[in-house]
Design a protein around this motif. Structure first.
Motif, PDB file in Angstrom:
ATOM      1  N   ASP A  19      -1.920   2.766   9.259  1.00 48.94           N
ATOM      2  CA  ASP A  19      -1.462   4.070   8.768  1.00 48.94           C
ATOM      3  C   ASP A  19      -2.041   4.346   7.376  1.00 48.94           C
ATOM      4  O   ASP A  19      -2.672   3.485   6.762  1.00 48.94           O
ATOM      5  CB  ASP A  19       0.058   4.157   8.770  1.00 48.94           C
ATOM      6  CG  ASP A  19       0.721   3.156   7.831  1.00 48.94           C
ATOM      7  OD1 ASP A  19       0.025   2.475   7.054  1.00 48.94           O
ATOM      8  OD2 ASP A  19       1.957   3.055   7.881  1.00 48.94           O
ATOM      9  N   THR A  20      -1.823   5.546   6.885  1.00 47.07           N
ATOM     10  CA  THR A  20      -2.402   5.966   5.610  1.00 47.07           C
ATOM     11  C   THR A  20      -1.888   5.125   4.444  1.00 47.07           C
ATOM     12  O   THR A  20      -2.649   4.770   3.544  1.00 47.07           O
ATOM     13  CB  THR A  20      -2.126   7.460   5.364  1.00 47.07           C
ATOM     14  OG1 THR A  20      -2.737   8.208   6.434  1.00 47.07           O
ATOM     15  CG2 THR A  20      -2.700   7.937   4.051  1.00 47.07           C
ATOM     16  N   LYS A  21      -0.619   4.768   4.464  1.00 47.25           N
ATOM     17  CA  LYS A  21      -0.051   3.965   3.380  1.00 47.25           C
ATOM     18  C   LYS A  21      -0.737   2.593   3.303  1.00 47.25           C
ATOM     19  O   LYS A  21      -1.104   2.139   2.220  1.00 47.25           O
ATOM     20  CB  LYS A  21       1.454   3.809   3.593  1.00 47.25           C
ATOM     21  CG  LYS A  21       2.168   3.132   2.458  1.00 47.25           C
ATOM     22  CD  LYS A  21       3.669   3.136   2.696  1.00 47.25           C
ATOM     23  CE  LYS A  21       4.401   2.441   1.565  1.00 47.25           C
ATOM     24  NZ  LYS A  21       5.845   2.402   1.798  1.00 47.25           N
ATOM     25  N   THR A  22      -0.920   1.948   4.437  1.00 49.04           N
ATOM     26  CA  THR A  22      -1.583   0.642   4.474  1.00 49.04           C
ATOM     27  C   THR A  22      -3.057   0.777   4.106  1.00 49.04           C
ATOM     28  O   THR A  22      -3.603  -0.042   3.369  1.00 49.04           O
ATOM     29  CB  THR A  22      -1.430   0.010   5.870  1.00 49.04           C
ATOM     30  OG1 THR A  22      -0.046  -0.067   6.191  1.00 49.04           O
ATOM     31  CG2 THR A  22      -2.046  -1.370   5.925  1.00 49.04           C
ATOM     32  N   ALA A  23      -3.693   1.827   4.596  1.00 50.28           N
ATOM     33  CA  ALA A  23      -5.101   2.069   4.273  1.00 50.28           C
ATOM     34  C   ALA A  23      -5.284   2.291   2.778  1.00 50.28           C
ATOM     35  O   ALA A  23      -6.280   1.844   2.194  1.00 50.28           O
ATOM     36  CB  ALA A  23      -5.623   3.269   5.059  1.00 50.28           C
ATOM     37  N   ALA A  24      -4.331   2.941   2.143  1.00 48.39           N
ATOM     38  CA  ALA A  24      -4.404   3.175   0.700  1.00 48.39           C
ATOM     39  C   ALA A  24      -4.360   1.859  -0.068  1.00 48.39           C
ATOM     40  O   ALA A  24      -5.066   1.686  -1.069  1.00 48.39           O
ATOM     41  CB  ALA A  24      -3.265   4.089   0.259  1.00 48.39           C
ATOM     42  N   VAL A  25      -3.556   0.924   0.393  1.00 52.60           N
ATOM     43  CA  VAL A  25      -3.496  -0.398  -0.241  1.00 52.60           C
ATOM     44  C   VAL A  25      -4.844  -1.097  -0.103  1.00 52.60           C
ATOM     45  O   VAL A  25      -5.357  -1.672  -1.062  1.00 52.60           O
ATOM     46  CB  VAL A  25      -2.359  -1.252   0.374  1.00 52.60           C
ATOM     47  CG1 VAL A  25      -2.426  -2.684  -0.124  1.00 52.60           C
ATOM     48  CG2 VAL A  25      -1.006  -0.631   0.068  1.00 52.60           C
ATOM     49  N   ILE A  26      -5.450  -1.015   1.078  1.00 46.11           N
ATOM     50  CA  ILE A  26      -6.754  -1.635   1.315  1.00 46.11           C
ATOM     51  C   ILE A  26      -7.806  -1.029   0.393  1.00 46.11           C
ATOM     52  O   ILE A  26      -8.620  -1.744  -0.203  1.00 46.11           O
ATOM     53  CB  ILE A  26      -7.173  -1.463   2.791  1.00 46.11           C
ATOM     54  CG1 ILE A  26      -6.254  -2.289   3.693  1.00 46.11           C
ATOM     55  CG2 ILE A  26      -8.636  -1.852   3.005  1.00 46.11           C
ATOM     56  CD1 ILE A  26      -6.389  -1.975   5.168  1.00 46.11           C
ATOM     57  N   ALA A  27      -7.799   0.302   0.266  1.00 48.32           N
ATOM     58  CA  ALA A  27      -8.806   1.005  -0.537  1.00 48.32           C
ATOM     59  C   ALA A  27      -8.469   1.027  -2.031  1.00 48.32           C
ATOM     60  O   ALA A  27      -9.280   1.479  -2.838  1.00 48.32           O
ATOM     61  CB  ALA A  27      -8.973   2.432  -0.029  1.00 48.32           C
ATOM     62  N   LYS A  28      -7.264   0.580  -2.368  1.00 53.02           N
ATOM     63  CA  LYS A  28      -6.788   0.575  -3.771  1.00 53.02           C
ATOM     64  C   LYS A  28      -6.779   1.979  -4.376  1.00 53.02           C
ATOM     65  O   LYS A  28      -7.239   2.213  -5.488  1.00 53.02           O
ATOM     66  CB  LYS A  28      -7.616  -0.388  -4.612  1.00 53.02           C
ATOM     67  CG  LYS A  28      -7.491  -1.813  -4.131  1.00 53.02           C
ATOM     68  CD  LYS A  28      -8.302  -2.772  -4.946  1.00 53.02           C
ATOM     69  CE  LYS A  28      -8.120  -4.158  -4.354  1.00 53.02           C
ATOM     70  NZ  LYS A  28      -9.116  -5.096  -4.721  1.00 53.02           N
ATOM     71  N   VAL A  29      -6.273   2.917  -3.572  1.00 54.39           N
ATOM     72  CA  VAL A  29      -6.079   4.300  -3.992  1.00 54.39           C
ATOM     73  C   VAL A  29      -4.706   4.743  -3.500  1.00 54.39           C
ATOM     74  O   VAL A  29      -4.040   4.016  -2.778  1.00 54.39           O
ATOM     75  CB  VAL A  29      -7.176   5.252  -3.430  1.00 54.39           C
ATOM     76  CG1 VAL A  29      -8.551   4.866  -3.951  1.00 54.39           C
ATOM     77  CG2 VAL A  29      -7.166   5.259  -1.914  1.00 54.39           C
ATOM     78  N   THR A  30      -4.289   5.941  -3.864  1.00 53.48           N
ATOM     79  CA  THR A  30      -3.002   6.448  -3.382  1.00 53.48           C
ATOM     80  C   THR A  30      -3.169   7.036  -1.982  1.00 53.48           C
ATOM     81  O   THR A  30      -4.282   7.444  -1.595  1.00 53.48           O
ATOM     82  CB  THR A  30      -2.450   7.534  -4.325  1.00 53.48           C
ATOM     83  OG1 THR A  30      -3.315   8.675  -4.264  1.00 53.48           O
ATOM     84  CG2 THR A  30      -2.331   7.031  -5.749  1.00 53.48           C
ATOM     85  N   PRO A  31      -2.078   7.118  -1.222  1.00 53.78           N
ATOM     86  CA  PRO A  31      -2.160   7.769   0.089  1.00 53.78           C
ATOM     87  C   PRO A  31      -2.667   9.209  -0.016  1.00 53.78           C
ATOM     88  O   PRO A  31      -3.417   9.676   0.844  1.00 53.78           O
ATOM     89  CB  PRO A  31      -0.722   7.718   0.614  1.00 53.78           C
ATOM     90  CG  PRO A  31      -0.133   6.514  -0.055  1.00 53.78           C
ATOM     91  CD  PRO A  31      -0.755   6.496  -1.423  1.00 53.78           C
ATOM     92  N   GLU A  32      -2.279   9.923  -1.080  1.00 56.41           N
ATOM     93  CA  GLU A  32      -2.739  11.302  -1.246  1.00 56.41           C
ATOM     94  C   GLU A  32      -4.260  11.356  -1.429  1.00 56.41           C
ATOM     95  O   GLU A  32      -4.916  12.286  -0.964  1.00 56.41           O
ATOM     96  CB  GLU A  32      -2.026  11.978  -2.418  1.00 56.41           C
ATOM     97  CG  GLU A  32      -2.372  13.442  -2.565  1.00 56.41           C
ATOM     98  CD  GLU A  32      -2.182  14.260  -1.283  1.00 56.41           C
ATOM     99  OE1 GLU A  32      -3.034  15.133  -1.006  1.00 56.41           O
ATOM    100  OE2 GLU A  32      -1.198  14.032  -0.558  1.00 56.41           O
TER     101      GLU A  32
END
Length: 75
Positions: A19-32
């Motif tokens: 999901d977007t929240k997990t992907a944001a952690v991987i990319a080290k950015v915010t979900p937005e």
């Protein structure tokens, strides 16, 4: 006799969708930020999928993209 069709992709073709929240952690950015990338015409990274109307990102493609952009920026 023919083999029956299966709905599951072979292991070599399966995607590790998150999901977007997990992907944001991987990319080290915010979900937005990920949502903004998705809406952008100039974003060249991996595009999310929409199974069931929810954004899902391929974690492996996202990791590869982040690594390649960090190497470019730091070089």
């Amino acid at each position: 006799m023919t083999q029956p069709l299966t709905a599951v992709a072979p292991a070599s073709k399966r995607r590790n969708l998150v999901d977007t929240k997990t992907a944001a952690v991987i990319a080290k950015v915010t979900p937005e930020t990920l949502r903004r990338w998705h809406r952008s015409d100039t974003y060249t990274g991996p595009r999310p999928f929409r199974p069931g109307g929810q954004l899902r990102w391929d974690a492996d493609e996202l990791r590869d993209y982040v690594e390649s952009t960090r190497k470019t920026v730091t070089s």
